[in-house]
Structures are given as C-alpha cells and as structure tokens.
Design an enzyme around this catalytic site. Sequence first.
Site, PDB file in Angstrom:
ATOM      1  N   LYS A 265     -11.794 -57.915   4.877  1.00  0.00           N
ATOM      2  CA  LYS A 265     -11.031 -57.350   3.520  1.00  0.00           C
ATOM      3  C   LYS A 265     -11.108 -55.886   3.659  1.00  0.00           C
ATOM      4  O   LYS A 265     -11.202 -55.475   4.862  1.00  0.00           O
ATOM      5  CB  LYS A 265     -12.411 -57.528   2.619  1.00  0.00           C
ATOM      6  CG  LYS A 265     -12.222 -57.616   1.160  1.00  0.00           C
ATOM      7  CD  LYS A 265     -11.825 -58.618   0.524  1.00  0.00           C
ATOM      8  CE  LYS A 265     -11.259 -58.612  -0.793  1.00  0.00           C
ATOM      9  NZ  LYS A 265     -10.626 -60.013  -1.354  1.00  0.00           N
TER      10      LYS A 265
ATOM     11  N   ASP B 222      -5.791 -58.315  -4.228  1.00  0.00           N
ATOM     12  CA  ASP B 222      -7.181 -58.533  -4.560  1.00  0.00           C
ATOM     13  C   ASP B 222      -6.993 -57.515  -5.824  1.00  0.00           C
ATOM     14  O   ASP B 222      -6.030 -57.329  -6.512  1.00  0.00           O
ATOM     15  CB  ASP B 222      -8.280 -58.113  -3.717  1.00  0.00           C
ATOM     16  CG  ASP B 222      -9.657 -58.431  -4.269  1.00  0.00           C
ATOM     17  OD1 ASP B 222      -9.911 -59.720  -4.193  1.00  0.00           O
ATOM     18  OD2 ASP B 222     -10.471 -57.693  -4.848  1.00  0.00           O
TER      19      ASP B 222
ATOM     20  N   GLY C  18     -12.002 -61.536 -17.720  1.00  0.00           N
ATOM     21  CA  GLY C  18     -10.946 -60.807 -16.971  1.00  0.00           C
ATOM     22  C   GLY C  18      -9.632 -61.339 -17.555  1.00  0.00           C
ATOM     23  O   GLY C  18      -9.625 -62.239 -18.456  1.00  0.00           O
TER      24      GLY C  18
ATOM     25  N   ASN D 123      -4.952 -61.310 -11.905  1.00  0.00           N
ATOM     26  CA  ASN D 123      -4.302 -62.281 -10.910  1.00  0.00           C
ATOM     27  C   ASN D 123      -4.951 -63.747 -11.186  1.00  0.00           C
ATOM     28  O   ASN D 123      -4.148 -64.680 -11.105  1.00  0.00           O
ATOM     29  CB  ASN D 123      -4.289 -62.089  -9.572  1.00  0.00           C
ATOM     30  CG  ASN D 123      -3.560 -60.556  -9.432  1.00  0.00           C
ATOM     31  OD1 ASN D 123      -2.708 -60.336  -9.832  1.00  0.00           O
ATOM     32  ND2 ASN D 123      -4.156 -59.520  -8.428  1.00  0.00           N
TER      33      ASN D 123
ATOM     34  N   ALA E 194      -7.354 -65.173 -13.428  1.00  0.00           N
ATOM     35  CA  ALA E 194      -7.790 -65.505 -14.860  1.00  0.00           C
ATOM     36  C   ALA E 194      -6.247 -66.269 -15.436  1.00  0.00           C
ATOM     37  O   ALA E 194      -6.506 -67.160 -16.224  1.00  0.00           O
ATOM     38  CB  ALA E 194      -8.271 -64.336 -15.763  1.00  0.00           C
ATOM     39  N   TRP E 195      -5.071 -65.511 -15.386  1.00  0.00           N
ATOM     40  CA  TRP E 195      -4.215 -66.064 -15.908  1.00  0.00           C
ATOM     41  C   TRP E 195      -3.668 -67.475 -15.585  1.00  0.00           C
ATOM     42  O   TRP E 195      -3.323 -68.441 -16.302  1.00  0.00           O
ATOM     43  CB  TRP E 195      -2.927 -64.886 -16.038  1.00  0.00           C
ATOM     44  CG  TRP E 195      -1.985 -64.851 -14.860  1.00  0.00           C
ATOM     45  CD1 TRP E 195      -2.087 -63.980 -13.920  1.00  0.00           C
ATOM     46  CD2 TRP E 195      -0.952 -65.803 -14.351  1.00  0.00           C
ATOM     47  NE1 TRP E 195      -1.391 -64.253 -12.861  1.00  0.00           N
ATOM     48  CE2 TRP E 195      -0.452 -65.100 -13.184  1.00  0.00           C
ATOM     49  CE3 TRP E 195      -0.167 -66.880 -14.825  1.00  0.00           C
ATOM     50  CZ2 TRP E 195       0.563 -65.607 -12.442  1.00  0.00           C
ATOM     51  CZ3 TRP E 195       0.784 -67.327 -14.112  1.00  0.00           C
ATOM     52  CH2 TRP E 195       1.388 -67.002 -12.991  1.00  0.00           C
TER      53      TRP E 195
HETATM   54  P1  NDP Z   1      -7.273 -57.985 -11.397  1.00  0.00           P
HETATM   55  O1  NDP Z   1      -7.066 -56.615 -11.139  1.00  0.00           O
HETATM   56  O2  NDP Z   1      -5.861 -58.730 -11.155  1.00  0.00           O
HETATM   57  O3  NDP Z   1      -7.815 -58.667 -12.576  1.00  0.00           O
HETATM   58  C1  NDP Z   1      -9.405 -58.259 -12.634  1.00  0.00           C
HETATM   59  C2  NDP Z   1      -9.326 -58.392 -14.241  1.00  0.00           C
HETATM   60  O4  NDP Z   1     -10.725 -58.327 -14.734  1.00  0.00           O
HETATM   61  C3  NDP Z   1      -8.746 -57.484 -14.996  1.00  0.00           C
HETATM   62  O5  NDP Z   1      -8.090 -58.079 -16.253  1.00  0.00           O
HETATM   63  C4  NDP Z   1      -9.592 -56.264 -15.316  1.00  0.00           C
HETATM   64  O6  NDP Z   1      -9.437 -55.491 -16.434  1.00  0.00           O
HETATM   65  C5  NDP Z   1     -10.872 -57.061 -15.581  1.00  0.00           C
HETATM   66  N1  NDP Z   1     -12.083 -56.324 -15.052  1.00  0.00           N
HETATM   67  C6  NDP Z   1     -12.274 -55.531 -14.337  1.00  0.00           C
HETATM   68  N2  NDP Z   1     -13.721 -55.251 -14.213  1.00  0.00           N
HETATM   69  C7  NDP Z   1     -14.344 -55.728 -15.379  1.00  0.00           C
HETATM   70  C8  NDP Z   1     -15.587 -55.676 -15.834  1.00  0.00           C
HETATM   71  N3  NDP Z   1     -16.384 -55.092 -15.282  1.00  0.00           N
HETATM   72  N4  NDP Z   1     -15.886 -56.635 -17.006  1.00  0.00           N
HETATM   73  C9  NDP Z   1     -14.740 -57.397 -17.471  1.00  0.00           C
HETATM   74  N5  NDP Z   1     -13.530 -57.450 -16.971  1.00  0.00           N
HETATM   75  C10 NDP Z   1     -13.306 -56.764 -15.975  1.00  0.00           C
HETATM   76  O7  NDP Z   1      -7.857 -58.838 -10.028  1.00  0.00           O
HETATM   77  P2  NDP Z   1      -7.743 -60.473  -9.320  1.00  0.00           P
HETATM   78  O8  NDP Z   1      -7.521 -61.096 -10.505  1.00  0.00           O
HETATM   79  O9  NDP Z   1      -6.979 -60.428  -8.446  1.00  0.00           O
HETATM   80  O10 NDP Z   1      -9.465 -60.582  -9.053  1.00  0.00           O
HETATM   81  C11 NDP Z   1     -10.417 -60.960  -9.790  1.00  0.00           C
HETATM   82  C12 NDP Z   1     -11.482 -61.412  -8.834  1.00  0.00           C
HETATM   83  O11 NDP Z   1     -11.252 -62.537  -8.229  1.00  0.00           O
HETATM   84  C13 NDP Z   1     -11.970 -60.445  -7.878  1.00  0.00           C
HETATM   85  O12 NDP Z   1     -13.776 -60.728  -7.853  1.00  0.00           O
HETATM   86  C14 NDP Z   1     -11.308 -61.013  -6.694  1.00  0.00           C
HETATM   87  O13 NDP Z   1     -11.937 -60.508  -5.648  1.00  0.00           O
HETATM   88  C15 NDP Z   1     -11.305 -62.268  -6.907  1.00  0.00           C
HETATM   89  N6  NDP Z   1     -10.469 -62.998  -5.972  1.00  0.00           N
HETATM   90  C16 NDP Z   1      -9.008 -62.691  -6.416  1.00  0.00           C
HETATM   91  C17 NDP Z   1      -8.027 -63.524  -5.555  1.00  0.00           C
HETATM   92  C18 NDP Z   1      -6.512 -63.307  -5.701  1.00  0.00           C
HETATM   93  O14 NDP Z   1      -5.816 -63.979  -5.298  1.00  0.00           O
HETATM   94  N7  NDP Z   1      -6.058 -62.342  -6.416  1.00  0.00           N
HETATM   95  C19 NDP Z   1      -8.401 -64.456  -4.521  1.00  0.00           C
HETATM   96  C20 NDP Z   1      -9.707 -64.747  -4.564  1.00  0.00           C
HETATM   97  C21 NDP Z   1     -10.524 -63.950  -5.309  1.00  0.00           C
HETATM   98  P3  NDP Z   1      -8.472 -54.198 -16.416  1.00  0.00           P
HETATM   99  O15 NDP Z   1      -7.237 -54.761 -15.934  1.00  0.00           O
HETATM  100  O16 NDP Z   1      -8.549 -53.814 -17.699  1.00  0.00           O
HETATM  101  O17 NDP Z   1      -9.525 -53.288 -15.526  1.00  0.00           O
END
Ligand code: NDP
Length: 439
Positions: free
Chosen positions: A118, A158, A229, A232, A234-235
């Site tokens: 990582k 990430d 969230g 990446n 959630a959508w």
């Molecule tokens: P993104 O940055 O694309 O999305 C994160 C989302 O969570 C954003 O909408 C952000 O809002 C919101 N967010 C951040 N902090 C908080 C909080 N404290 N409370 C509520 N919402 C919050 O990240 P990813 O979707 O890539 O990653 C999300 C999780 O998934 C992480 O734990 C990551 O390690 C894990 N993951 C990701 C992978 C991937 O393919 N991307 C693969 C496997 C795991 P805002 O943008 O307004 O800050």
Amino acid sequence: MLELEKKHPGELEYLQAVREVLESIEEVYNENPQFESAGIIERIVEPDRVLMFKVPWTDDGGKVHVNLGYRVQFNNAIGPYKGGLRFHPSVNLSILKFLGFEQIFKNSLTTLPMGGAKGGSDFDPKGKSNTEIMRFCQSFMLELWKLIGPETDVPAGDIGVGGREIGYMYGMYKKLASENTGVLTGKGLNWGGSLIRPEATGFGAVYFAQEMLNTKGMDFNGKTVCLSGFGNVAWGAALKATELGAKVVTISGPDGYIHDPDGITGEKITYLLELRASNQDIVKPYSYEFPNARFFQGKRPWEVKCDIAIPCATQNELDKADAEKLVANGCICVAEGANMPSTPEAIQVFHEKKVMFAPGKAVNAGGVATSGLEMSQNSMKMGWPREEVDSRLHQIMKDIHSQCVKHGSEPDGYINYVKGANVAGFLKVANAMLDQGVV
Ligand code: NDP
C-alpha cells in the site's frame, strides 16, 4: 501482539488490523507447528520494506508545498507487491501499514498471484486544480518509480486516487523508465486499462453480499440498502444493487449523510458522478436537487432503517452504537465495501446478534482482483470484452465466498466471515513462505 505494541507504539490502525488476523488464525496456527518454527507470524506482521520520501510541488500561485510520500511493500510470497495509493490528509504510516497488511490476505483470497502493499501521501486533492494535481503526481512518481515495476510492484488507486491521478503518475513513470508496461492498474481504457475496473470494487461487493444472502435463500430484490461515501467503491455498489432490484437510500460524506427515501437510482447516480468528476462537493447539492432527499449534518447513515448495510467510505466509520442501531432496525446483512470500516466492538455486536457480517478484505477484493485481470490483459497485450471481465469478477467473488464458508462455518451454522477470510488468506501465504525458506 505485546511485542508488536512495544515496537510500534501509537500505530493504532496497524495494531488493530494485526490483532484481528492473529485472533482468527490462532486455531490453524496451533495445528501447524511448522509455522511457528519458521517464524511465520513474526515475519508476516512486519513489512518487507517501507519507502518514505518528501514530495515537493508548486501550486498555481507559485507557492512551494511539501507532502510526505510512502510505499509499504509488505509481502511478496505469492506474487509481485500489489495495492493502492491513497491521497488524503489523514494518511500516515500506521494507516498504510494496516492497509498493506490487510492487502496480503485480500490478494491471497482472489486466487490470483499478487503480494500485498500500500502507499500514498498526506496530500489532499480536494480543491486543487488539475495542473496542481498533475504536478503533485509527477513529483510523487519521481521517487516511487525506483521501487515499482510490472513484475515487482504494481500500485493502483484508493481514496483520492482515481483515473486522473493514475494517468498523471503513469505518464511520469513511462518517461522515467522508458517503458510502456502495466506498472499501474486503473489505467484509462485507451492506454491499457481494463473494462469494468472503475466499478469493479462496488460490483464485487454486491456480488459477495448476494452470495451471503443466498445462504439464507434471500436476494437483493426489494431490499433497502444503506451505503456510506460516494466514491470509487460506493457508486459501483449503488449501481449493481439497484440493478438487482434493491433500493439504495443513503450516501454520505465526511460532513453528514443524505437520505433519499425514493432511492438513489439511474439519473441520480449519473448526476452524482458528474458532480464528482468536476471535483465538487456532492452530498449537499444532491439534497437541493432532489426535494424528497434530506441532508443530516454530522450524522452517519447507520441510523436509517435498512436490510443491508454496505459501508464504503473509510476505516472505523461504523462503531458499536451504529451497529446496535442497525441491528435494532432489523438489518440482516453488513458487507464492508471499505477497508476496516467497522470497529472491533461493532463487529462483536454483529457476531453476537448473528447478523451476517463480512470484512472488507473479502467483500472489496473485487477491485484488486480486476486489477489482477488488468495485469493479465497487459501481459498478453490484449483486452477482454466487458462481459468476460465481469463474469471472471463474479466467479472470483463466488470463490472468495466459498473459501470464507469453508474456513468460517461454526457448529450452529453461523458463518464467521472474519475468521473464514483470515484463515483462507493466511494459509496460502504462510505455506508459500514455508516453501520459500527464511528470506
Ligand atoms: P474515494 O475517495 O473515491 O471515496 C471515499 C468516499 O467516502 C467519498 O465520497 C468521501 O467523501 C467519503 N468519505 C471520506 N471520509 C469520510 C468520512 N469520514 N465519513 C463519511 N464519508 C467519508 O475512495 P474509494 O471509494 O476508492 O475508497 C473507499 C474505501 O474503499 C477505502 O476504505 C478504500 O481503502 C476501500 N477500497 C477501495 C478500492 C478501490 O478500488 N478504490 C478497492 C478496495 C477497497 P468526500 O469525497 O466528500 O471526502
């Protein structure tokens, strides 16, 4: 654990992740004395190496900034190091070590040959212009490129690192290394990326949750889903859950959550993605655009009644009180889209109440699995059609679920997915380490 706590005081997230794995594998570890004589635990809990460097960059006004950059190469017993890069102000060594450690077992579960790593930086991409982000990514790669390569270490995205950032980093790597290879995953479709990769983590999470529901003869159709969230992960989850007939009623950001009782579907998801692509805040504007939706400032979505919860934001975003609310509201299934979003106390509540609960390292493994498929396509210098990647992803998620059931089923029929995922992931890596000697 005591030795580790003494050696790494204050690295709370890392110690939390290690403790969870060690507790779950205790039984298989004791059944295999060869692991102890080969010092498998002592070796697996420490990263192979950590690269830490400064990242100087200049903003559009000419002011110089300095951020910290890291790459934690944890374990390469079963394949080249692989794991995402996170750009977020909260990034520190403890968080990257927890993520790198988790990645070892997650990558092992995918059945693909990938080790765990990582990296990232405390840089905050929010509010930065495209040119600032480009300059930062280029400066970051100026150090990182020395350590990575298509057969040694293949970073991905990430939090805070999506297609745009991967593009800028890939451009710089290509220039420095004088090669055009699959050194990063999550690339653009017209320069080596894989179809389905952007939505793979979310799709995979829903495929996994579908398998969980199937064990009780249920499915997504007609169910209410709470997501956190909207990044990446959630959508993709929102899209797939909706496609399978569920109603997604929440998304969130660090400042609060949106509840939309009409469901966050079709054109609403497109609207959110457009806001996200233009670097705008998405949660509040959504509540202005769709009148039935309400924004709850400073709150988390876990107070909303739902059948299925898929936390997709960040670590420790669902605590004991949240878990108790979900259980009281009749939630039957919690599948972690993010890495370690539930605190240990929250997981204990789900286990005690026999709510189906599965950890991120199993549920969100679809992202890295599809990155593995991107690496295969890059090696072959060809691309598979959408349907092929999707069906491979779906099969991998089913296989991960089966491994969890095999190693996590309890005498009363409850499936302890935490134990199942940790034991299955650990055994493969530990046996590879035994085969390869003390290195
Ligand atoms: P993104 O940055 O694309 O999305 C994160 C989302 O969570 C954003 O909408 C952000 O809002 C919101 N967010 C951040 N902090 C908080 C909080 N404290 N409370 C509520 N919402 C919050 O990240 P990813 O979707 O890539 O990653 C999300 C999780 O998934 C992480 O734990 C990551 O390690 C894990 N993951 C990701 C992978 C991937 O393919 N991307 C693969 C496997 C795991 P805002 O943008 O307004 O800050």
